[in-house]
Design a protein around this motif. Structure first.
Motif, PDB file in Angstrom:
ATOM      1  N   HIS A 157       0.835  -1.201   0.000  1.00 18.85           N
ATOM      2  CA  HIS A 157       0.000   0.000   0.000  1.00 18.85           C
ATOM      3  C   HIS A 157       0.874   1.257   0.000  1.00 18.85           C
ATOM      4  O   HIS A 157       0.712   2.174  -0.813  1.00 18.85           O
ATOM      5  CB  HIS A 157      -0.902  -0.048   1.239  1.00 18.85           C
ATOM      6  CG  HIS A 157      -1.979   0.978   1.267  1.00 18.85           C
ATOM      7  ND1 HIS A 157      -2.960   0.986   2.235  1.00 18.85           N
ATOM      8  CD2 HIS A 157      -2.244   2.052   0.483  1.00 18.85           C
ATOM      9  CE1 HIS A 157      -3.772   1.998   2.025  1.00 18.85           C
ATOM     10  NE2 HIS A 157      -3.357   2.661   0.972  1.00 18.85           N
ATOM     11  N   TYR A 158       1.810   1.312   0.920  1.00 18.88           N
ATOM     12  CA  TYR A 158       2.690   2.468   1.093  1.00 18.88           C
ATOM     13  C   TYR A 158       3.562   2.683  -0.154  1.00 18.88           C
ATOM     14  O   TYR A 158       3.752   3.818  -0.609  1.00 18.88           O
ATOM     15  CB  TYR A 158       3.562   2.235   2.328  1.00 18.88           C
ATOM     16  CG  TYR A 158       4.449   3.379   2.728  1.00 18.88           C
ATOM     17  CD1 TYR A 158       3.925   4.634   3.040  1.00 18.88           C
ATOM     18  CD2 TYR A 158       5.829   3.202   2.831  1.00 18.88           C
ATOM     19  CE1 TYR A 158       4.745   5.680   3.430  1.00 18.88           C
ATOM     20  CE2 TYR A 158       6.655   4.244   3.221  1.00 18.88           C
ATOM     21  CZ  TYR A 158       6.117   5.477   3.520  1.00 18.88           C
ATOM     22  OH  TYR A 158       6.936   6.512   3.919  1.00 18.88           O
ATOM     23  N   VAL A 169       1.653  11.911  -9.566  1.00 21.81           N
ATOM     24  CA  VAL A 169       0.288  11.415  -9.750  1.00 21.81           C
ATOM     25  C   VAL A 169      -0.413  11.394  -8.393  1.00 21.81           C
ATOM     26  O   VAL A 169       0.125  10.875  -7.415  1.00 21.81           O
ATOM     27  CB  VAL A 169       0.280   9.998 -10.362  1.00 21.81           C
ATOM     28  CG1 VAL A 169      -1.142   9.453 -10.463  1.00 21.81           C
ATOM     29  CG2 VAL A 169       0.961  10.004 -11.729  1.00 21.81           C
ATOM     30  N   GLU A 170      -1.609  11.967  -8.329  1.00 23.26           N
ATOM     31  CA  GLU A 170      -2.383  11.962  -7.095  1.00 23.26           C
ATOM     32  C   GLU A 170      -2.885  10.537  -6.814  1.00 23.26           C
ATOM     33  O   GLU A 170      -3.589   9.948  -7.643  1.00 23.26           O
ATOM     34  CB  GLU A 170      -3.579  12.910  -7.228  1.00 23.26           C
ATOM     35  CG  GLU A 170      -4.616  12.809  -6.133  1.00 23.26           C
ATOM     36  CD  GLU A 170      -4.040  12.999  -4.743  1.00 23.26           C
ATOM     37  OE1 GLU A 170      -4.307  12.135  -3.877  1.00 23.26           O
ATOM     38  OE2 GLU A 170      -3.316  13.990  -4.544  1.00 23.26           O
ATOM     39  N   PRO A 171      -2.509   9.960  -5.655  1.00 22.94           N
ATOM     40  CA  PRO A 171      -2.930   8.584  -5.348  1.00 22.94           C
ATOM     41  C   PRO A 171      -4.436   8.356  -5.433  1.00 22.94           C
ATOM     42  O   PRO A 171      -4.880   7.264  -5.800  1.00 22.94           O
ATOM     43  CB  PRO A 171      -2.418   8.376  -3.916  1.00 22.94           C
ATOM     44  CG  PRO A 171      -1.222   9.274  -3.828  1.00 22.94           C
ATOM     45  CD  PRO A 171      -1.592  10.489  -4.630  1.00 22.94           C
ATOM     46  N   LYS A 172      -5.220   9.399  -5.101  1.00 20.24           N
ATOM     47  CA  LYS A 172      -6.676   9.232  -5.129  1.00 20.24           C
ATOM     48  C   LYS A 172      -7.220   9.111  -6.557  1.00 20.24           C
ATOM     49  O   LYS A 172      -8.384   8.755  -6.754  1.00 20.24           O
ATOM     50  CB  LYS A 172      -7.347  10.400  -4.398  1.00 20.24           C
ATOM     51  CG  LYS A 172      -7.142  10.356  -2.889  1.00 20.24           C
ATOM     52  CD  LYS A 172      -7.886  11.484  -2.190  1.00 20.24           C
ATOM     53  CE  LYS A 172      -7.814  11.335  -0.673  1.00 20.24           C
ATOM     54  NZ  LYS A 172      -6.439  11.272  -0.140  1.00 20.24           N
ATOM     55  N   SER A 173      -6.377   9.412  -7.559  1.00 20.51           N
ATOM     56  CA  SER A 173      -6.819   9.259  -8.942  1.00 20.51           C
ATOM     57  C   SER A 173      -6.701   7.810  -9.411  1.00 20.51           C
ATOM     58  O   SER A 173      -7.120   7.471 -10.524  1.00 20.51           O
ATOM     59  CB  SER A 173      -5.987  10.158  -9.863  1.00 20.51           C
ATOM     60  OG  SER A 173      -4.644   9.703  -9.949  1.00 20.51           O
ATOM     61  N   SER A 301       7.682   8.701   9.504  1.00 20.14           N
ATOM     62  CA  SER A 301       7.258   9.031   8.141  1.00 20.14           C
ATOM     63  C   SER A 301       6.096   8.138   7.704  1.00 20.14           C
ATOM     64  O   SER A 301       5.126   8.602   7.097  1.00 20.14           O
ATOM     65  CB  SER A 301       8.431   8.868   7.165  1.00 20.14           C
ATOM     66  OG  SER A 301       9.461   9.789   7.451  1.00 20.14           O
ATOM     67  N   VAL A 302       6.209   6.863   8.025  1.00 26.06           N
ATOM     68  CA  VAL A 302       5.129   5.920   7.702  1.00 26.06           C
ATOM     69  C   VAL A 302       3.857   6.294   8.466  1.00 26.06           C
ATOM     70  O   VAL A 302       2.746   6.233   7.917  1.00 26.06           O
ATOM     71  CB  VAL A 302       5.559   4.477   8.040  1.00 26.06           C
ATOM     72  CG1 VAL A 302       4.398   3.518   7.842  1.00 26.06           C
ATOM     73  CG2 VAL A 302       6.731   4.040   7.169  1.00 26.06           C
ATOM     74  N   ALA A 303       4.022   6.696   9.723  1.00 25.16           N
ATOM     75  CA  ALA A 303       2.860   7.077  10.544  1.00 25.16           C
ATOM     76  C   ALA A 303       2.160   8.314   9.965  1.00 25.16           C
ATOM     77  O   ALA A 303       0.925   8.393   9.958  1.00 25.16           O
ATOM     78  CB  ALA A 303       3.296   7.334  11.978  1.00 25.16           C
ATOM     79  N   ASN A 308      -2.424  10.668   7.001  1.00 27.93           N
ATOM     80  CA  ASN A 308      -2.964  11.374   5.832  1.00 27.93           C
ATOM     81  C   ASN A 308      -3.964  10.518   5.066  1.00 27.93           C
ATOM     82  O   ASN A 308      -4.855  11.055   4.396  1.00 27.93           O
ATOM     83  CB  ASN A 308      -1.821  11.786   4.900  1.00 27.93           C
ATOM     84  CG  ASN A 308      -0.914  12.838   5.525  1.00 27.93           C
ATOM     85  OD1 ASN A 308      -1.329  13.555   6.432  1.00 27.93           O
ATOM     86  ND2 ASN A 308       0.323  12.929   5.043  1.00 27.93           N
ATOM     87  N   GLU A 309      -3.802   9.196   5.163  1.00 23.55           N
ATOM     88  CA  GLU A 309      -4.729   8.276   4.501  1.00 23.55           C
ATOM     89  C   GLU A 309      -5.920   7.925   5.390  1.00 23.55           C
ATOM     90  O   GLU A 309      -6.732   7.065   5.040  1.00 23.55           O
ATOM     91  CB  GLU A 309      -4.000   6.989   4.106  1.00 23.55           C
ATOM     92  CG  GLU A 309      -3.002   7.154   2.977  1.00 23.55           C
ATOM     93  CD  GLU A 309      -3.684   7.528   1.673  1.00 23.55           C
ATOM     94  OE1 GLU A 309      -4.632   6.829   1.271  1.00 23.55           O
ATOM     95  OE2 GLU A 309      -3.274   8.530   1.061  1.00 23.55           O
ATOM     96  N   ASN A 310      -6.003   8.583   6.547  1.00 21.39           N
ATOM     97  CA  ASN A 310      -7.086   8.341   7.529  1.00 21.39           C
ATOM     98  C   ASN A 310      -7.097   6.903   8.040  1.00 21.39           C
ATOM     99  O   ASN A 310      -8.149   6.372   8.416  1.00 21.39           O
ATOM    100  CB  ASN A 310      -8.457   8.693   6.926  1.00 21.39           C
ATOM    101  CG  ASN A 310      -8.576  10.166   6.597  1.00 21.39           C
ATOM    102  OD1 ASN A 310      -8.178  11.016   7.384  1.00 21.39           O
ATOM    103  ND2 ASN A 310      -9.122  10.463   5.435  1.00 21.39           N
ATOM    104  N   LEU A 311      -5.918   6.286   8.060  1.00 26.22           N
ATOM    105  CA  LEU A 311      -5.808   4.936   8.605  1.00 26.22           C
ATOM    106  C   LEU A 311      -5.569   4.972  10.111  1.00 26.22           C
ATOM    107  O   LEU A 311      -5.873   4.010  10.812  1.00 26.22           O
ATOM    108  CB  LEU A 311      -4.667   4.182   7.912  1.00 26.22           C
ATOM    109  CG  LEU A 311      -4.833   3.979   6.397  1.00 26.22           C
ATOM    110  CD1 LEU A 311      -3.572   3.399   5.789  1.00 26.22           C
ATOM    111  CD2 LEU A 311      -6.034   3.078   6.109  1.00 26.22           C
TER     112      LEU A 311
END
Length: 339
Positions: A157-158, A169-173, A301-303, A308-311
């Motif tokens: 995922h990361y 590239v925007e990941p949400k795209s 950084s991972v956190a 930011n991904e609301n995880l």
């Protein structure tokens, strides 16, 4: 002697005898008290390990007799993926396990009862982006509007999100399709997804399963570290075994540096990877037993990405320095290999 003096003298004698008796009883209690309960030595150490290149350290230590030289009987339990390995350890199926940055970070959000004992491998050639030629994906921009299979909350995922951001590239795209590891190959073959963010040693098999339509997208190197973790209680109560395990692993690291061909042969035979596959990922791999201060920076950084991904939320980000336990590694290094 005055009667009162006689009475006082007798009273003092009785009191003195009582104090003497108490002293004797106290001394006996202290001498005869059973020793504080201590953890029984581990007769068999179970290590939950993946089958990718980082496992070379554990396999070499076992095959070269380094564990046995330390008086340890180590049983290696294979597991697919860092989360599965770490879960086996936390569920009591193993005393030690391999773990990646993502597994450490997310488990650190949920619990505080494990420790990182060392980092023993890093590789820039394990994570892959596999697709079908018929999906017409050759670069990051081609992924816009496409479906990419990923393992949620993992390096898969990361890695995908970092690759997209790096290429502008925007990941949400890109549509993220959450899959279990064992379902990724079928999903790519039947068209449920257009690509998968995966890792070795399964990536080569997934690519081969597609046949002539298979295609590996060229991606920038992403460093994937592998750590040795244990429950805090295990590391402290079984300190001797923990140090011995680390010392054996240190011997294995030195063997890999001195005899890379033999080490690769051990990995190929034990993992089922062919020699060509081992060679393909070996060049980007390094083996060293350390606890680098930069680990905290990486985990933070991972956190932040997970937040930011609301995880996870801001309040869930732990103090990662509390998970780093260097004492056993320092003790193993202090004694030194072969001493």
């Amino acid at each position: 002697m005055h009667p009162l003096s006689t009475t006082c003298h007798t009273a003092f004698q009785i009191l003195a005898r009582k104090h003497a008796l108490c002293a004797v009883m106290l001394f006996a209690a202290m001498c005869c008290r059973p020793p504080a309960a201590q953890a029984e030595p581990l007769k068999t150490v179970v290590y939950a390990s993946g089958t990718a290149v980082p496992s070379t350290v554990i396999l070499v230590a076992q095959e070269q007799g380094y564990f046995a030289r330390e008086g340890l009987e180590v049983r290696i339990e294979n597991c697919i993926g860092a989360f599965r390995c770490m879960l086996d350890m936390m569920e009591g199926k193993a005393q030690f396990s391999s773990a990646g940055d993502l597994a450490v970070m997310f488990n650190g959000v949920d619990r505080k009862d494990f420790v990182i004992l060392a980092t023993y491998s890093s590789s820039t050639s394990l994570l892959k982006l596999v697709t079908r030629k018929s999906a017409h994906i050759e670069k990051a921009q081609d992924l816009v509007g496409k479906r990419v299979g990923i393992i949620k909350r993992s390096a898969s995922h990361y890695f995908l999100d970092n690759f997209l951001l790096l290429e502008g590239v925007e990941p949400k795209s890109v549509e993220h399709v959450f899959l279990d590891q064992e379902d990724m190959s079928a999903a790519l073959q039947n068209g449920s997804v257009d690509a998968i963010s995966t890792f070795e040693p399964v990536a080569g098999k997934q690519l081969a399963a597609i046949g002539k339509d298979g295609f590996e997208v060229s991606v920038p190197p992403y460093n994937l570290s592998t750590h040795l973790v244990a429950m805090r209680k295990t590391a402290m109560q079984s300190r001797t075994e923990t140090i011995k395990l680390l010392r054996a692993m240190d011997r294995a690291v030195q063997f890999i540096a001195a005899e890379p061909k033999k080490a690769k042969a051990i990995l190929a035979r034990r993992s089922g990877m062919d020699a060509a596959s081992v060679d393909a990922v070996w060049a980007g791999s390094q083996f060293k037993l350390v606890l680098d201060p930069s680990l905290q920076v990486t985990l933070n950084s991972v956190a932040r990405w997970a937040r930011n991904e609301n995880l996870i939320s801001d309040t869930q980000i732990p103090e990662f320095s509390n998970f780093i336990y260097p004492e056993p590694l320092n003790a193993a290094k202090a004694k030194g290999v072969g001493k």
